[in-house]
Design an enzyme around this catalytic site. Structure first.
Site, mmCIF file in Angstrom:
data_model
loop_
_atom_site.group_PDB
_atom_site.id
_atom_site.type_symbol
_atom_site.label_atom_id
_atom_site.label_comp_id
_atom_site.label_asym_id
_atom_site.label_seq_id
_atom_site.Cartn_x
_atom_site.Cartn_y
_atom_site.Cartn_z
ATOM 1 N N ASP A 59 -11.957 -3.598 3.280
ATOM 2 C CA ASP A 59 -12.103 -3.431 1.828
ATOM 3 C C ASP A 59 -10.883 -4.019 1.120
ATOM 4 O O ASP A 59 -10.839 -4.083 -0.112
ATOM 5 C CB ASP A 59 -12.351 -1.965 1.457
ATOM 6 C CG ASP A 59 -11.252 -1.038 1.939
ATOM 7 O OD1 ASP A 59 -10.327 -1.502 2.637
ATOM 8 O OD2 ASP A 59 -11.316 0.167 1.622
ATOM 9 N N SER A 60 -9.911 -4.515 1.912
ATOM 10 C CA SER A 60 -8.808 -5.283 1.331
ATOM 11 C C SER A 60 -9.329 -6.573 0.705
ATOM 12 O O SER A 60 -8.569 -7.302 0.065
ATOM 13 C CB SER A 60 -7.749 -5.591 2.395
ATOM 14 O OG SER A 60 -8.346 -6.202 3.527
ATOM 15 N N ASP A 98 -15.725 -2.344 6.665
ATOM 16 C CA ASP A 98 -15.185 -1.121 6.055
ATOM 17 C C ASP A 98 -16.217 -0.441 5.164
ATOM 18 O O ASP A 98 -16.868 -1.097 4.337
ATOM 19 C CB ASP A 98 -13.989 -1.485 5.153
ATOM 20 C CG ASP A 98 -12.655 -1.181 5.799
ATOM 21 O OD1 ASP A 98 -12.602 -0.342 6.724
ATOM 22 O OD2 ASP A 98 -11.657 -1.797 5.373
ATOM 23 N N LYS A 128 -16.021 1.077 9.772
ATOM 24 C CA LYS A 128 -14.711 1.732 9.794
ATOM 25 C C LYS A 128 -14.587 2.590 8.544
ATOM 26 O O LYS A 128 -15.063 2.193 7.475
ATOM 27 C CB LYS A 128 -13.580 0.690 9.830
ATOM 28 C CG LYS A 128 -12.184 1.291 9.690
ATOM 29 C CD LYS A 128 -11.087 0.315 10.053
ATOM 30 C CE LYS A 128 -10.539 -0.521 8.933
ATOM 31 N NZ LYS A 128 -10.021 0.223 7.762
ATOM 32 N N GLU A 130 -11.710 5.629 6.588
ATOM 33 C CA GLU A 130 -10.334 6.143 6.589
ATOM 34 C C GLU A 130 -10.311 7.664 6.663
ATOM 35 O O GLU A 130 -11.101 8.332 5.997
ATOM 36 C CB GLU A 130 -9.618 5.679 5.307
ATOM 37 C CG GLU A 130 -9.485 4.168 5.227
ATOM 38 C CD GLU A 130 -8.769 3.691 3.963
ATOM 39 O OE1 GLU A 130 -8.310 4.526 3.158
ATOM 40 O OE2 GLU A 130 -8.681 2.461 3.790
ATOM 41 N N GLU A 196 -1.950 2.712 10.469
ATOM 42 C CA GLU A 196 -1.283 1.882 9.451
ATOM 43 C C GLU A 196 -0.013 2.576 8.957
ATOM 44 O O GLU A 196 -0.036 3.742 8.542
ATOM 45 C CB GLU A 196 -2.238 1.629 8.271
ATOM 46 C CG GLU A 196 -1.575 0.801 7.166
ATOM 47 C CD GLU A 196 -2.539 0.178 6.173
ATOM 48 O OE1 GLU A 196 -3.761 0.296 6.354
ATOM 49 O OE2 GLU A 196 -2.038 -0.444 5.204
#
Ligand code: KIV
Length: 278
Positions: A59-60, A98, A128, A130, A196
């Site tokens: 999602d970056s 993501d 993925k 978080e 991270e």
């Protein structure tokens, strides 16, 4: 090619595409592996040809390509759009997509629906998300439903409004919590966990504790894999890169120089010349 060579991650000519089980096998053999982000088709074809085992459609994409300030505004539709382009260019690579902020936080059912859309509408191999806690439950249910799940702990950029972009797990309590979260994701069936911005020593402890591979970004040299945002590695970012991101080439300058040359040749009447005309 011998079967050893066929399974060697450094061997470019592979006899079959990478599979998720290869990552655990690489960890068991003590082989480090790379993951990189990609958000578009041409980039995906390059990473696939080089033999990167895992592409993350992160999602970056929000702060690297779309021009948002953070990953928070990224939508599921945007993730689907970019992931489709990447999957079409990476037939030999494990493509992980993501789940964006807001597509899984309300409840596990919504997360499952979002994950199903991401896999079904793009052809990606895994999702993925978080965090842990309810996200570990999402991991468990996803895996039960046949959706491979990658975890992401430490600095979780979707929570930037709460935690900022700060190193996590520096004190004993938060280090213990990170270790417990990692164990809970592994127990839930996550096939790998991104760590991270956590101290190297903690990343090493988590890596040694888990059977599934850890993939570090700003987590020191002891994780099983390393991931970078490709735009940081290539010098394409518009924002200052974090300290942990190594810049291997300054593509912004390379592109600017090429564009200036074109502009100058057009102004000077040198382009197009005979070779580029019919
Ligand atoms: O979105 C992303 O690029 C990521 C990496 C930082 C791991 O999640």
């Amino acid at each position: 090619m011998s079967s050893d060579a066929a399974n060697d991650p450094a061997t470019r000519e592979r006899t079959r595409p990478y599979a998720i089980r290869d990552l655990q096998a690489m960890k068991a053999r003590g082989e480090r592996f790379s993951m990189l982000t990609a958000y578009d088709h041409p980039t995906a074809t390059i990473l696939d040809a080089v033999g990167i085992p895992v592409i993350l459609v992160g999602d970056s994409v929000g702060d690297n390509v779309i021009g948002y300030d953070s990953t928070v505004p990224v939508t599921l539709e945007e993730m689907i759009h970019h992931t489709r382009a990447v999957v079409r260019g990476a037939p030999n690579t494990i493509v992980v997509a993501d789940l964006p902020f807001g597509s899984y936080q309300v409840d596990v059912e919504e997360g499952l629906r979002s994950g199903i859309r991401l896999l079904k509408e793009t052809g990606a191999n895994a999702i993925k998300a978080e965090g842990a806690g309810p996200v570990a439950e999402l991991a468990r249910r996803s895996v039960e439903m046949g959706m491979p799940f990658m975890g992401h702990l430490g600095l979780t950029p979707q929570s930037v409004n709460q935690i900022g972009y700060r190193v996590q797990g520096r004190d004993d309590a938060s280090a213990r919590r990170l270790m417990e979260d990692a164990r809970s994701l592994e127990e839930a069936g996550a096939f790998a966990i991104v760590l991270e911005a956590v101290p190297s020593a903690l990343a090493q402890e988590i890596t040694e504790e888990l059977v599934v591979p850890t993939i570090g970004i700003g987590a020191g040299p002891h994780t099983d894999g390393q991931v970078l945002v490709l735009h940081d590695l290539l010098g394409l970012s518009t924002r200052p890169a974090p300290r942990f991101a190594k810049n291997y080439v300054d593509l912004r300058s390379v592109i600017a120089d090429a564009v200036k040359s074109f502009q100058a040749e057009v102004a000077g009447g040198e382009f197009p010349d005979a070779d580029h005309s019919y």
